[in-house]
Design an enzyme around this catalytic site. Sequence first.
Site, mmCIF file in Angstrom:
data_model
loop_
_atom_site.group_PDB
_atom_site.id
_atom_site.type_symbol
_atom_site.label_atom_id
_atom_site.label_comp_id
_atom_site.label_asym_id
_atom_site.label_seq_id
_atom_site.Cartn_x
_atom_site.Cartn_y
_atom_site.Cartn_z
ATOM 1 N N GLU A 182 0.886 -1.160 0.000
ATOM 2 C CA GLU A 182 0.000 0.000 0.000
ATOM 3 C C GLU A 182 0.926 1.212 0.000
ATOM 4 O O GLU A 182 1.696 1.413 0.941
ATOM 5 C CB GLU A 182 -0.905 0.000 1.243
ATOM 6 C CG GLU A 182 -1.885 1.167 1.241
ATOM 7 C CD GLU A 182 -2.805 1.182 2.471
ATOM 8 O OE1 GLU A 182 -2.753 0.254 3.289
ATOM 9 O OE2 GLU A 182 -3.565 2.161 2.591
ATOM 10 N N ASP A 186 -5.970 8.783 9.763
ATOM 11 C CA ASP A 186 -4.624 8.427 10.223
ATOM 12 C C ASP A 186 -4.286 8.987 11.590
ATOM 13 O O ASP A 186 -4.605 10.126 11.918
ATOM 14 C CB ASP A 186 -3.588 8.900 9.200
ATOM 15 C CG ASP A 186 -3.614 8.041 7.954
ATOM 16 O OD1 ASP A 186 -3.552 6.798 8.100
ATOM 17 O OD2 ASP A 186 -3.728 8.584 6.844
#
Lengths: 391, 262
Positions: free
Chosen positions: B46, B57
Amino acid sequence: MSVVDRPDASGRFGDFGGRFAPETLMPALEELEGAFEAAWTDPVYQEELAGLLSDFVGRPTPLYEASRLSDVLGVRLLLKREDLAHTGAHKINNTVGQALLAHRMGKPRVIAETGAGQHGVATATACALFGLECEVFMGTVDISRQALNVERMLMLGATVTPVTSGAGTLKDAVSAALRDWVATVETTHYIIGSVVGPHPFPWIVRQLQRVIGDETLDQLGDTKPDVVVACVGGGSNSMGMFYPFATGTADLVGIEAGGYGLDSGRHGASLVAGSPGVLHGARTYMLQDGEGQVLEAHSISAGLDYPGVGPEHAQFKEEGLARYDSVTDAEALDAMDLLSRTEGIIPALEPSHALAWVWREREALADKTVVLCLSGRGDKDVDQVAVVRSQ
Amino acid sequence: MTFRESFEVTGERALLLPYMMCGLPDPAGTVELFSAMADAGADGFEVGIPYADPLMDGPVIQEAGTRSLASGMTLRRGLEITALIREATNLPCAVMTYVNPILTMGVAEFAHAAGGAGAGAAIIADLPVDESEPFAAALENEGVGLVQFAAPTTTDARLDRVVERADPFVYGIAEMGVTGERDGSSSRAADLAARVRSRSAVPLVLGVGISGPESAAAAGRLADGVIVGTALVRRVLDAADRATACEAVASLVGDLAEAMRS
């Protein structure tokens, strides 16, 4: 689709709005949409809310004829006195309604973001009223420039969590609240402070703030204002004021934070100087660079120091239902003094922006009737203004 | 290799798919970092492309994004680096970013560039299935899949739509919360995996909160692939130089691969 039907099923106001959120939050957003829809059409909720707005918040707030300032301006100026609402700003209209909703939904914990601290105080207040646990996220820059409101939140039993990421202002506080919510959504309701965020937030907050405009229309009676003006950060006091006027004849004017001036690149004028993009879950106007990276905003007013704006304002701009302009930090400071000295009302820095616009445009507005949403009082800003003045 | 081929080749064993922010440890050193992870046993990647306000995040990947942006990283450069990673490793790559940089580039333009870079999939953290149609259509034209997300909170009705549209895999969010390291293994992943499996044969990749060999092996027993991000990114942020960064990630990837194979 007419203005009163918005948003559509996908949470769109025309091309703006929507629900650009991590999947973890999507079921909660769907649940919230259903819960608010049910509450809003439930006479029991409406009766409870009306009782709270009347006896706890102190509504209706007056529509005040500012005669001395009107003489100075040569403009008939009517002030919608949201500064007289409990806790000192319009933010309480939204937080009481959403805390009542959280209570109905059985969510024991509430989170909120705050910039100027007014929404944080209003949320902490509503949570104290309903016995809900409350955590408020606040940028470190705002914590230092709005120390009074931090103390008020603590006194009301809330936890204030400093946010150090980014510029340490409102955008970062919203992001931190959303990140917390991704982890805690099953037990926590997020009381967002403005008409921003993913659907259904812009709709919920507008419905809870439209009491400002609805009351103003009632109070005006047969008087037809020429202009209705309000400041725009995320845009909750202005959308609450504008929405009931949207189908009428008044000229609706939203005033954004011009900061050090639009040319300086250091401002919070998303509608006037930004471009469409996706910020905090909605497609709207925002400040961004050529790569689609969100830029930091700047305003002397913590409540307007935000690089986005509610998606319904984006659509109002696009369709010409309202027009948007900006004033600088310096102009807002002068307007704060002007109202204080002519009417004995110290306004917050946020609505001082709207006042500054009326001052600047007074010749064009001569003899007209102007309604201005005085969204909050200025006590919270006194320390910061003293610091700015001494520099 | 494509994701489809990789899922077939490994059969019962789950793919180890490390996440790394491109632009780390420095833009010129990113390919070296990915090559080190490939040599240590990664099955695919990824590739993170930074966004200034990454809502999904935690602090470590936020910091990585800030550093990457400060080094001049852009969506276009991130896709160019992805092409180089593909060339160096021949492993399948999913590019990960957020909606707004893609809108600014233009959805069709992004899809074209991602396809040209050889990306097998796009992971867009703030794009739920509800808003994904125009993105999926543009990407499909260029032979790039659009990953869909399933979270522990995802309702059955939503999950039906997610598994139907996911390509080349469903990203199963193993933990509530944003990306970051957690102690122990997910208590929610088994239930989530069972709910996905009962609906569809589409490959399931688990990510979020998986940080060490033990939790990766546990996730691998439930899924067709496992993403480990923050634990690797933190090692790069902590490394004094490029060589140390490469050694640090290679060491962890080696441990993860070994745990998942045993």
